[in-house]
Scaffold this motif. Structure first.
Motif, PDB file in Angstrom:
ATOM      1  N   ASP A  32      -4.200   8.527  -0.240  1.00 16.15           N
ATOM      2  CA  ASP A  32      -3.873   8.167  -1.622  1.00 16.15           C
ATOM      3  C   ASP A  32      -2.582   8.826  -2.070  1.00 16.15           C
ATOM      4  OD1 ASP A  32      -6.300   6.770  -1.959  1.00 16.15           O
ATOM      5  OD2 ASP A  32      -7.318   8.627  -2.491  1.00 16.15           O
ATOM      6  N   GLY A  33      -2.225   9.936  -1.429  1.00 10.26           N
ATOM      7  CA  GLY A  33      -1.062  10.680  -1.863  1.00 10.26           C
ATOM      8  C   GLY A  33      -0.529  11.591  -0.789  1.00 10.26           C
ATOM      9  N   ALA A  77       0.180   5.927   3.988  1.00 10.39           N
ATOM     10  CA  ALA A  77      -0.607   4.733   3.649  1.00 10.39           C
ATOM     11  C   ALA A  77      -1.301   4.185   4.891  1.00 10.39           C
ATOM     12  CB  ALA A  77       0.288   3.670   3.025  1.00 10.39           C
ATOM     13  N   LYS A 105      -6.424  12.462   0.518  1.00  8.21           N
ATOM     14  CA  LYS A 105      -7.323  11.486  -0.100  1.00  8.21           C
ATOM     15  C   LYS A 105      -7.912  12.173  -1.334  1.00  8.21           C
ATOM     16  CE  LYS A 105      -9.513   7.516   0.515  1.00  8.21           C
ATOM     17  NZ  LYS A 105      -8.820   6.277   0.446  1.00  8.21           N
ATOM     18  N   LEU A 106      -7.722  11.580  -2.495  1.00  5.06           N
ATOM     19  CA  LEU A 106      -8.250  12.165  -3.734  1.00  5.06           C
ATOM     20  C   LEU A 106      -9.761  12.005  -3.784  1.00  5.06           C
ATOM     21  CD1 LEU A 106      -5.533  10.859  -6.194  1.00  5.06           C
ATOM     22  CD2 LEU A 106      -5.732  13.156  -5.234  1.00  5.06           C
ATOM     23  N   ASP A 123       0.820  -1.207   0.000  1.00  6.30           N
ATOM     24  CA  ASP A 123       0.000   0.000   0.000  1.00  6.30           C
ATOM     25  C   ASP A 123       0.858   1.263   0.000  1.00  6.30           C
ATOM     26  OD1 ASP A 123      -2.293  -1.475  -0.042  1.00  6.30           O
ATOM     27  OD2 ASP A 123      -2.726  -1.253   2.092  1.00  6.30           O
ATOM     28  N   TYR A 170      -8.819  17.204  -3.595  1.00  7.66           N
ATOM     29  CA  TYR A 170      -8.377  16.336  -2.501  1.00  7.66           C
ATOM     30  C   TYR A 170      -8.865  16.854  -1.154  1.00  7.66           C
ATOM     31  CZ  TYR A 170      -4.671  19.800  -1.671  1.00  7.66           C
ATOM     32  OH  TYR A 170      -3.976  20.948  -1.409  1.00  7.66           O
ATOM     33  N   LYS A 201       1.631   2.551  -3.335  1.00  3.80           N
ATOM     34  CA  LYS A 201       0.528   3.163  -4.074  1.00  3.80           C
ATOM     35  C   LYS A 201       0.346   4.640  -3.745  1.00  3.80           C
ATOM     36  CE  LYS A 201      -2.112  -1.095  -4.422  1.00  3.80           C
ATOM     37  NZ  LYS A 201      -3.341  -1.779  -4.046  1.00  3.80           N
ATOM     38  N   VAL A 202       0.964   5.112  -2.693  1.00  5.47           N
ATOM     39  CA  VAL A 202       0.843   6.511  -2.290  1.00  5.47           C
ATOM     40  C   VAL A 202       1.745   7.343  -3.195  1.00  5.47           C
ATOM     41  CG1 VAL A 202       1.244   8.163  -0.443  1.00  5.47           C
ATOM     42  CG2 VAL A 202       0.272   5.934   0.088  1.00  5.47           C
ATOM     43  N   ARG A 203       1.136   8.247  -3.940  1.00  3.41           N
ATOM     44  CA  ARG A 203       1.887   9.105  -4.859  1.00  3.41           C
ATOM     45  C   ARG A 203       2.272  10.408  -4.175  1.00  3.41           C
ATOM     46  NH1 ARG A 203      -1.134  10.223 -10.160  1.00  3.41           N
ATOM     47  NH2 ARG A 203       0.711  11.516 -10.379  1.00  3.41           N
ATOM     48  N   THR A 221       5.714   8.257   3.145  1.00  5.15           N
ATOM     49  CA  THR A 221       4.638   7.674   2.338  1.00  5.15           C
ATOM     50  C   THR A 221       4.061   6.432   3.004  1.00  5.15           C
ATOM     51  OG1 THR A 221       6.256   6.499   0.968  1.00  5.15           O
ATOM     52  CG2 THR A 221       5.435   8.611   0.139  1.00  5.15           C
TER      53      THR A 221
END
Length: 110
Positions: A83-84, A78, A108-109, A26, A43, A29-31, A74
């Motif tokens: 999300d980022g 997560a 969070k987007l 996970d 966001y 996956k965090v951009r 990051t």
């Protein structure tokens, strides 16, 4: 009875290991977004990582490499369900005992 106890312990260890691997996946996956990539309406801020607590006045995590500091940040994002990360800033100061410290907003987007 002893066999079931050993099997239960083995199953518990396997589940904990699988959960740890899933958490590490996970974090990948965090951009990390540049501040100019997203408008404010795209966001929601989840948390401010490593600067929201009163503890940051006395201690912050430092790392030898900037990549390690960003990776830890990051991973923390997560864990918070983000999300980022946006507004990422990394500092290196010898007055903190050396090392890099990064902070940013977990988002969070929409």
């Amino acid at each position: 009875m002893k066999q079931s106890t050993i099997a239960g312990v083995a199953l518990g260890c396997a589940l904990c290991a699988a959960a740890g691997l899933a958490q590490g996946a996970d974090a990948g996956k965090v951009r990390v977004f540049d501040a100019t990539q997203l408008t404010l309406d795209r966001y929601t801020v989840v948390t401010r990582i490593w600067v929201q607590s009163w503890r940051s006045a006395f201690w912050v995590p430092t790392y030898d490499e900037v990549a390690d500091a960003i990776s830890a940040l990051t991973s923390k994002a997560a864990d918070a369900g983000a999300d980022g990360v946006i507004n990422l800033h990394c500092l290196n100061d010898t007055s903190w005992g050396g090392g890099y410290f990064c902070y940013g907003l977990a988002i969070k987007l929409k």
